[in-house]
Design an enzyme around this catalytic site. Structure first.
Site, mmCIF file in Angstrom:
data_model
loop_
_atom_site.group_PDB
_atom_site.id
_atom_site.type_symbol
_atom_site.label_atom_id
_atom_site.label_comp_id
_atom_site.label_asym_id
_atom_site.label_seq_id
_atom_site.Cartn_x
_atom_site.Cartn_y
_atom_site.Cartn_z
ATOM 1 N N SER A 231 53.419 16.093 53.387
ATOM 2 C CA SER A 231 52.309 15.745 52.420
ATOM 3 C C SER A 231 51.931 17.338 51.781
ATOM 4 O O SER A 231 52.279 18.322 52.403
ATOM 5 C CB SER A 231 51.032 15.186 53.061
ATOM 6 O OG SER A 231 50.051 15.452 52.017
ATOM 7 N N TYR B 68 43.901 15.294 59.080
ATOM 8 C CA TYR B 68 45.129 15.058 58.356
ATOM 9 C C TYR B 68 46.023 16.263 58.162
ATOM 10 O O TYR B 68 47.093 16.125 58.393
ATOM 11 C CB TYR B 68 44.760 14.248 57.133
ATOM 12 C CG TYR B 68 45.870 13.672 56.295
ATOM 13 C CD1 TYR B 68 46.948 12.729 56.917
ATOM 14 C CD2 TYR B 68 46.001 14.177 55.241
ATOM 15 C CE1 TYR B 68 48.179 12.294 56.188
ATOM 16 C CE2 TYR B 68 47.255 13.559 54.147
ATOM 17 C CZ TYR B 68 48.123 12.756 54.920
ATOM 18 O OH TYR B 68 49.386 12.183 54.108
#
Length: 252
Positions: free
Chosen positions: A137, A150
């Protein structure tokens, strides 16, 4: 006729994983879809089969090492492994974040990727032209408020890919990292906010065209289908409206 090369896609029950399975199948791979939700991967596999391609569903929790090792015994050769299983939980600051959520994100995004990669690396090497894809990501390359857990997990996934590439150089396996930015799927934000549809909708509010799962799947398939001497080390994919993790143009 030689059998079609095998591509294993984790987290293939929806979103980027399901789209990647469809895309790789259309590119000529025999796709093995894995995820915990058996009914969902079976539905996607059936759709792929009905489109004239090859797909098999295999229920699997990537954090269960014994199950992963058993899964790996089915393969002598694997051409592609797409480590897509992952996800985010919560958006609390570091001061009040739930350690259980942080642990779950690390287990899925990092340890799950480690499990599949370790278990299938011999089969990838045996293929003579293997490819490991890690779907990280943009969170793995820059931080933002409320994203600590995250971000930490995706930084871990990024470092795993980078280190593996160094360690296996000279062997017939490429290591590719795909780092998507803002992707609008049916489940990612909804899962992150515990099913709160209002909070999930705000993530994309005012953004005319966030990325789709198909956009990312096409990028993955492009990298995988380059000539075998070409390694796309890292591909960052964002919508035009997103300049960084914290700079997004919104028409409000």
């Amino acid at each position: 006729m030689a059998p079609s090369p095998i591509a294993v896609v984790t987290g293939a029950s929806s979103g980027i994983g399901a789209a990647t399975a469809r895309s790789l199948a259309a590119a000529g791979y025999r796709v093995v879809l894995t995820a915990r939700r058996e009914d969902r991967i079976e539905a996607v596999a059936k759709e792929i089969d009905e489109a004239g391609h090859q797909a098999t569903a295999y229920p699997l929790d990537v954090t269960d090492r014994a199950a992963v090792d058993e899964f790996a015994t089915a393969f002598k050769k694997v051409a592609v492994l797409v480590n897509n299983a992952g996800g985010a939980l919560g958006a609390d600051p570091v001061a009040t974040g739930d350690p259980a959520d942080w642990r779950t994100m690390y287990e899925t995004n990092v340890i799950g990727t480690l499990n599949l990669t370790q278990a299938l690396l011999p089969a990838l090497e045996a293929s003579g032209d293997g490819t490991v894809v890690v779907v990280s990501s943009t969170a793995g390359h820059g931080t933002y408020e409320g994203g600590g857990g995250y971000v930490a997990a995706k930084h871990g996934a990024h470092v795993l890919a980078e280190t593996l590439r160094l360690e296996i150089v000279g062997r017939p396996v490429r290591v590719i990292e795909i780092a998507p930015g803002m992707v609008k799927t049916d489940e990612f934000a909804l899962t992150r906010f515990g099913g709160d549809t209002e909070k999930a909708a705000k993530v994309y509010q005012g953004v005319a065209e966030p990325l789709t799962a198909d956009d990312v799947a096409e990028a993955i398939t492009w990298t995988v289908t380059r000539p075998s001497h070409v390694n796309i080390d890292l591909l960052v994919v964002r919508p035009r409206a997103q300049a960084s993790n914290s700079k997004v143009h919104r028409d409000l």
